[in-house]
Design a protein around this motif. Structure first.
Motif, mmCIF file in Angstrom:
data_model
loop_
_atom_site.group_PDB
_atom_site.id
_atom_site.type_symbol
_atom_site.label_atom_id
_atom_site.label_comp_id
_atom_site.label_asym_id
_atom_site.label_seq_id
_atom_site.Cartn_x
_atom_site.Cartn_y
_atom_site.Cartn_z
ATOM 1 N N HIS A 87 0.137 7.172 -6.651
ATOM 2 C CA HIS A 87 -0.248 7.895 -6.910
ATOM 3 C C HIS A 87 0.142 9.415 -7.144
ATOM 4 O O HIS A 87 -0.255 9.726 -7.927
ATOM 5 C CB HIS A 87 -1.270 7.895 -5.661
ATOM 6 C CG HIS A 87 -2.288 6.138 -6.031
ATOM 7 N ND1 HIS A 87 -2.983 6.015 -4.646
ATOM 8 C CD2 HIS A 87 -2.264 5.345 -7.060
ATOM 9 C CE1 HIS A 87 -2.962 4.687 -5.521
ATOM 10 N NE2 HIS A 87 -3.055 4.267 -6.397
ATOM 11 N N GLN A 91 -10.282 4.328 -6.396
ATOM 12 C CA GLN A 91 -10.731 4.603 -5.013
ATOM 13 C C GLN A 91 -12.279 3.084 -4.598
ATOM 14 O O GLN A 91 -12.131 3.399 -2.847
ATOM 15 C CB GLN A 91 -11.171 6.218 -4.244
ATOM 16 C CG GLN A 91 -10.571 6.716 -4.017
ATOM 17 C CD GLN A 91 -9.066 6.354 -3.311
ATOM 18 O OE1 GLN A 91 -7.888 6.149 -3.990
ATOM 19 N NE2 GLN A 91 -9.410 5.949 -2.270
ATOM 20 N N GLU A 95 0.701 4.339 -2.760
ATOM 21 C CA GLU A 95 -0.016 5.046 -2.638
ATOM 22 C C GLU A 95 1.785 6.647 -3.007
ATOM 23 O O GLU A 95 0.733 7.593 -3.306
ATOM 24 C CB GLU A 95 0.170 5.685 -1.273
ATOM 25 C CG GLU A 95 -0.830 4.728 -0.487
ATOM 26 C CD GLU A 95 -2.670 5.142 -1.319
ATOM 27 O OE1 GLU A 95 -2.564 6.048 -1.847
ATOM 28 O OE2 GLU A 95 -3.265 4.476 -0.831
ATOM 29 N N GLU A 115 -10.274 -0.089 -3.553
ATOM 30 C CA GLU A 115 -9.340 0.296 -2.229
ATOM 31 C C GLU A 115 -10.301 -0.131 -1.310
ATOM 32 O O GLU A 115 -10.305 -0.795 0.402
ATOM 33 C CB GLU A 115 -8.519 1.533 -2.605
ATOM 34 C CG GLU A 115 -7.842 2.077 -3.082
ATOM 35 C CD GLU A 115 -6.084 1.450 -2.604
ATOM 36 O OE1 GLU A 115 -6.081 0.213 -2.473
ATOM 37 O OE2 GLU A 115 -5.232 2.163 -2.540
ATOM 38 N N GLU A 150 -8.860 5.883 3.479
ATOM 39 C CA GLU A 150 -9.182 6.046 2.065
ATOM 40 C C GLU A 150 -10.239 6.323 1.774
ATOM 41 O O GLU A 150 -10.480 7.075 0.360
ATOM 42 C CB GLU A 150 -9.225 4.041 1.379
ATOM 43 C CG GLU A 150 -7.822 3.365 1.195
ATOM 44 C CD GLU A 150 -7.413 4.141 0.628
ATOM 45 O OE1 GLU A 150 -6.755 4.518 -0.550
ATOM 46 O OE2 GLU A 150 -5.816 3.602 0.617
ATOM 47 N N GLN A 159 0.690 -1.997 0.264
ATOM 48 C CA GLN A 159 0.007 0.190 -0.340
ATOM 49 C C GLN A 159 0.447 1.048 -0.247
ATOM 50 O O GLN A 159 0.839 1.976 -1.234
ATOM 51 C CB GLN A 159 -1.027 -0.040 1.456
ATOM 52 C CG GLN A 159 -2.228 -1.051 1.252
ATOM 53 C CD GLN A 159 -2.989 -0.447 -0.089
ATOM 54 O OE1 GLN A 159 -3.235 0.498 -0.062
ATOM 55 N NE2 GLN A 159 -3.420 -1.270 -0.074
HETATM 56 FE FE LIG Z 1 -4.847 4.010 -1.821
#
Ligand SMILES: [Fe+2]
Ligand SMILES: [Fe+2]
Lengths: 100, 168
Positions: free
Chosen positions: B62, B136, B59, B139, B103, B55
């Motif tokens: 992203h 999203q 991130e 997630e 999230e 994770q």
């Molecule tokens: Fe995330």
């Protein structure tokens, strides 16, 4: 009170050529590229949040600011700072994507 | 003058500011997941540790996606400050709950940028954000499924619960 009109002439932003801009200060004219302009925008926005303004007022009451990749240092008191923010807001106002 | 600004940058300046905030949020999420990974790693919760290390990396990806998007469109991406990372958790369940909360906050933030992009006719950003909206929803689903396992296995030893989590 004519301080407003004095400030009017303190800091202005003009477009010189396609990708050159000019920041007119009381003492000099500073040439800005578009990325330098964006950086100025970011700094001025950071300096004019409620908390930061409060802090400035409670300490020096002015800010010194590097512009144009640190080639120039400018002095801004609170009215000048707010005026420059307005000037920048105006400059970036009315963003209309062009439909080709 | 407006037309000139438009030629220099193809995304809306207000949207750019929100995207820069989003970069900070993704980097903060990455740092936060790293703290969770460490907490699990120290307690030999192997599946959970792998999950959170992964994770943390995602991130960051992203954040980088948004970062390059801003610069590719003539804007100015800002490398953010990441502060106040929490490293202290009361339980594994609390770790996952914090993850889900995080999230959900990210989803809401993405929606806010999407709405602003729409309002400002910034089509480029609107299309760019579609990937994030799908991401999203996936997630959030992942975290909710894991929390369901906790409910199903209440009272079981932590390591057994951890072993039930889907492996990446
Ligand atoms: Fe995330
Ligand atoms: Fe993310």
């Amino acid at each position: 009170m004519n301080y407003e009109s004095d400030i009017e002439y303190c800091y202005q932003i003009k477009q010189a050529t396609f990708c050159k801009y000019v920041l007119i200060t009381p003492s000099k004219e500073v040439q800005l590229t578009f990325p330098q302009m964006l950086e100025l925008r970011r700094k001025i926005y950071d300096l004019t949040t409620f908390n930061t303004l409060n802090e400035i007022i409670n300490t020096d009451n002015f800010v010194l600011l590097f512009v144009a990749d640190k080639q120039h240092l400018i002095y801004l008191d609170i009215p000048q700072l707010l005026k420059l923010k307005e000037e920048i807001e105006l400059f970036f106002l009315d963003f209309n994507p062009v439909l080709v | 003058m407006n037309a000139v600004v438009r030629k220099q940058m193809s995304i809306h300046p207000d949207v750019m500011d929100l995207l820069n905030n989003q970069i900070a949020m993704e980097m903060k999420a990455s740092a936060s997941y790293l703290a969770m990974a460490s907490w699990c790693d120290q307690r030999e919760l192997l599946n959970s540790k792998d999950f959170f290390y992964k994770q943390a990396e995602e991130e960051r990806e992203h954040a980088m996606k948004i970062f390059t998007f801003i610069n590719d469109n003539g804007g100015a991406a800002v490398s953010p400050n990441v502060t106040n990372v929490n490293n202290d958790f009361e339980s594994l369940r609390a770790v996952y709950e914090t993850g889900l909360e995080q999230e959900i906050a990210v989803t809401e933030s993405i929606f806010k940028i999407f709405k602003t992009a729409r309002k400002q006719d910034d089509y480029i950003t609107e299309v760019f954000l579609q990937w994030f909206i799908t991401e999203q929803s996936e997630e959030e689903d992942t975290f909710r499924s894991i929390l369901d396992v906790f409910d199903l296995m209440e009272g079981m030893p932590l390591k057994m619960i951890d072993e039930r989590f889907p492996k990446e």
